[in-house]
Motif scaffolding. Structure first.
Motif, PDB file in Angstrom:
ATOM      1  N   GLU A 143      66.489  17.275 -11.431  1.00  0.00           N
ATOM      2  CA  GLU A 143      66.772  16.178 -10.501  1.00  0.00           C
ATOM      3  C   GLU A 143      65.661  16.012  -9.472  1.00  0.00           C
ATOM      4  OE1 GLU A 143      70.624  16.608  -8.787  1.00  0.00           O
ATOM      5  OE2 GLU A 143      71.633  16.494 -10.724  1.00  0.00           O
ATOM      6  N   VAL A 144      65.103  17.125  -9.010  1.00  0.00           N
ATOM      7  CA  VAL A 144      64.010  17.070  -8.035  1.00  0.00           C
ATOM      8  C   VAL A 144      62.772  16.461  -8.690  1.00  0.00           C
ATOM      9  CG1 VAL A 144      62.485  18.463  -6.593  1.00  0.00           C
ATOM     10  CG2 VAL A 144      64.922  18.986  -6.696  1.00  0.00           C
ATOM     11  N   ALA A 145      62.500  16.844  -9.926  1.00  0.00           N
ATOM     12  CA  ALA A 145      61.350  16.286 -10.657  1.00  0.00           C
ATOM     13  C   ALA A 145      61.500  14.772 -10.814  1.00  0.00           C
ATOM     14  CB  ALA A 145      61.216  16.955 -12.019  1.00  0.00           C
ATOM     15  N   GLU A 146      62.716  14.313 -11.129  1.00  0.00           N
ATOM     16  CA  GLU A 146      62.950  12.878 -11.269  1.00  0.00           C
ATOM     17  C   GLU A 146      62.733  12.148  -9.947  1.00  0.00           C
ATOM     18  OE1 GLU A 146      66.887  12.625 -12.889  1.00  0.00           O
ATOM     19  OE2 GLU A 146      66.158  12.798 -14.947  1.00  0.00           O
ATOM     20  N   ARG A 147      63.226  12.728  -8.848  1.00  0.00           N
ATOM     21  CA  ARG A 147      63.034  12.095  -7.541  1.00  0.00           C
ATOM     22  C   ARG A 147      61.558  12.051  -7.172  1.00  0.00           C
ATOM     23  NH1 ARG A 147      66.694  15.863  -4.968  1.00  0.00           N
ATOM     24  NH2 ARG A 147      68.456  15.625  -6.327  1.00  0.00           N
ATOM     25  N   PHE A 148      60.855  13.148  -7.451  1.00  0.00           N
ATOM     26  CA  PHE A 148      59.430  13.227  -7.138  1.00  0.00           C
ATOM     27  C   PHE A 148      58.634  12.185  -7.918  1.00  0.00           C
ATOM     28  CE2 PHE A 148      55.330  15.804  -7.810  1.00  0.00           C
ATOM     29  CZ  PHE A 148      54.729  15.281  -6.677  1.00  0.00           C
ATOM     30  N   VAL A 149      58.879  12.075  -9.203  1.00  0.00           N
ATOM     31  CA  VAL A 149      58.107  11.139 -10.027  1.00  0.00           C
ATOM     32  C   VAL A 149      58.403   9.687  -9.637  1.00  0.00           C
ATOM     33  CG1 VAL A 149      59.629  10.822 -12.026  1.00  0.00           C
ATOM     34  CG2 VAL A 149      57.167  10.881 -12.349  1.00  0.00           C
TER      35      VAL A 149
END
Length: 103
Positions: A55-61
């Motif tokens: 989820e953090v990776a998705e928000r970051f990208v």
């Protein structure tokens, strides 16, 4: 369909440096501090692998602005890692038969 877990990416030294600089310019999002700390740790340890929660990776990208080539490559690699994570988890629907058993 989203799956929980970690997303792992291997980055070059230039991409790690660009990512570390880009996170400082990226608008705030939940998990930003964790991403910043993991990127800093990877640069310090000279490790070229970074693991982020899905989820953090998705928000970051979604927030990452590609202003140069290394940042654009980081964004692309992160998107591909998220897609690969989707392919790793088999999609099985309740009640669906296994293809080998259906024959």
């Amino acid at each position: 369909m989203r799956h929980e877990g970690d997303v792992r990416i291997k980055l070059s030294r230039a991409e790690l440096t660009a990512a570390r600089e880009a996170i400082e310019l990226t608008p705030h999002f939940e998990g930003r501090i964790d991403v910043r700390d993991r990127l800093r740790g990877a640069v310090r340890s000279r490790s070229h692998s970074v693991a982020l929660e899905r989820e953090v990776a998705e928000r970051f990208v979604r927030r990452l602005v590609a202003v140069d080539l290394p940042t654009a490559l980081l964004r692309t690699k992160l998107l591909l890692a998220i897609q690969d994570a989707d392919r790793q988890v088999p999609e099985q629907q309740p009640g669906a038969e296994h293809p080998a058993r259906a024959a």
